[in-house]
Enzyme design. Structure first.
Site, mmCIF file in Angstrom:
data_model
loop_
_atom_site.group_PDB
_atom_site.id
_atom_site.type_symbol
_atom_site.label_atom_id
_atom_site.label_comp_id
_atom_site.label_asym_id
_atom_site.label_seq_id
_atom_site.Cartn_x
_atom_site.Cartn_y
_atom_site.Cartn_z
ATOM 1 N N GLU A 137 -9.121 18.083 12.689
ATOM 2 C CA GLU A 137 -8.214 18.248 13.827
ATOM 3 C C GLU A 137 -7.956 16.927 14.521
ATOM 4 O OE1 GLU A 137 -7.109 18.929 18.109
ATOM 5 O OE2 GLU A 137 -8.860 17.895 17.253
ATOM 6 N N ASP B 66 -14.678 18.654 13.064
ATOM 7 C CA ASP B 66 -14.788 17.198 13.140
ATOM 8 C C ASP B 66 -14.886 16.687 14.565
ATOM 9 O OD1 ASP B 66 -12.041 17.992 13.475
ATOM 10 O OD2 ASP B 66 -11.422 15.916 13.174
#
Length: 408
Positions: free
Chosen positions: A172, A79
């Site tokens: 994350e 991400d």
């Protein structure tokens, strides 16, 4: 495909995570990238390639030596941050950067006056944004470095290495990257997240972290007759902010200094809401900071009545140093790998956290290494191509050095 092309391909995927969706991954678009990456790993000849339903992607590069070598892991996240736009990224390459201002778009200039770290990369090719989005080097540079390192090792069988495991996880950036990571399946003695910034960085200390939410219930009365009756929730919210140590905020601290950070404030006379994060490297000071928040809420309730302020306080992650320090050979190997890649190791504490911090407390010691990108989470983010290449060679060197190490 070279490492630069690989990175540019990866940033074409919009993979921003999002808080409060309640899903894993938090956004469907992360799974789109994960599936493409899964196919790429299979095409490159890696084994045991597996993508689970929550967007965690695992793969193996088998050992090419009979020597007893522990299985080592390398991890990066899929991400990108929700702090800045991440769709339709249009990167461009500044060839042989000359040390001057870089015009990203009209009115958006990346200047060494504001970002002096640019001057460390004069003469290098830089990948920059068009000024409207982030770049995505956090952490697609880490993914590119890991994949390229596996391809390099596969095509250079003369470099002996043990079994290597790689993993790419979602979310994350919203603190959820390790929550569904299958440490047992990963099967490594130790690992490294490739999620740092400048060349040579090794990080095995991070903040202890907590999140605090304060809900304030007020009492609305016509202001003409409010004396002794009104409880203005919005004003109480600002009062709470003023009760915090004013010189212990992110913009006033550095190094090992902790802080309180107000992330949002909203409300009216009737009700208000505060969100903040609490950070400190020291476990003792971390506990003191949490107690400070509790004491403030208690004081507000004594002043305005029980139930005026309600605190929700949750620990988020802890300093990984206590998990890594007993096994300092993990750091020694990384230090040697960085030196052999032509850099000076820079051991520093993270003023934040990584998936590696949570993984370390899940039984997988996991310090963080540089991936090369700089000025993450905004349009001024850039990636020196030589830094990306050095990150890849550092991974290769770790695999090689581990084979030369004498293991019990």
């Amino acid at each position: 495909m070279n490492i630069t092309d690989r990175f540019l391909r990866y940033v074409s995927f919009d993979t921003q995570s999002a808080e409060d969706t309640g899903n894993t991954p938090s956004t469907d678009k992360q799974m789109v990238f994960a599936k493409a990456l899964c196919q790429e790993l299979m095409d490159e000849g890696l084994e045991d390639v597996e993508l689970d339903s929550m967007g965690y992607l695992y793969a193996t590069l088998p050992a090419n030596t009979d020597k007893n070598v522990p299985t080592i892991g390398f991890i990066s996240h899929l991400d990108t941050s929700p702090d800045a736009p991440g769709k339709d990224i249009r990167p461009r390459i500044i060839h042989k950067y000359n040390g001057g201002d870089i015009v990203l778009s009209e009115g958006i200039v990346s200047s060494p006056k504001q970002f002096p770290e640019l001057l460390n990369h004069i003469g290098e090719d830089l990948i920059v944004t068009d000024g409207t989005t982030l770049l995505g080097a956090d952490d697609k540079s880490g993914i590119a470095a890991i994949v390229e390192a596996m391809v390099y090792l596969k095509t250079h069988p003369e470099i002996k290495h043990g079994k290597i495991r790689i993993a790419f996880n979602p979310d994350e950036e919203i603190g959820m990257g390790a929550h569904h990571f299958d440490v047992k399946k990963f099967g490594c003695q130790f690992a490294y997240t490739i999620d740092g910034s400048e060349c040579g960085e090794i990080e095995f200390e991070n903040f202890n972290a907590a999140g605090a939410k304060i809900q304030i219930e007020g009492r609305s009365v016509h202001p003409g007759s409010a004396k002794g009756k009104m409880i203005n929730a919005g004003r109480i919210a600002t009062e709470i902010v003023q009760m915090l140590p004013q010189d212990e905020t992110p913009e006033m601290t550095e190094g090992y200094e902790g802080f309180y950070h107000l992330t949002s404030i909203s409300g009216s006379c009737t009700e208000a809401h505060l969100s903040m994060i609490i950070r400190d490297h020291s476990a003792e000071k971390f506990a003191e900071r949490k107690q400070t928040i509790m004491d403030i809420v208690e004081k507000i309730n004594r002043r305005y009545g029980e139930g005026t302020a309600t605190l929700t306080l949750n620990d988020q992650y802890y300093n990984m140093r206590q998990q890594v320090e007993p096994q300092m050979y993990i750091i020694d190997i990384a230090r040697q790998a960085i030196e052999e890649a032509g850099m000076t190791p820079k051991i520093k504490a993270i003023r934040g956290g990584t998936d590696g911090a949570q993984l370390s407390f899940m039984g997988l010691p996991c310090p963080n290494l540089f991936a090369g990108g700089i000025n993450f989470h905004g349009p001024y983010e850039f990636l020196p191509i030589p830094s990306l290449e050095r990150a890849m060679h550092t991974i290769v060197n770790i695999c090689k050095i581990a084979t030369q190490h004498e293991w019990e």
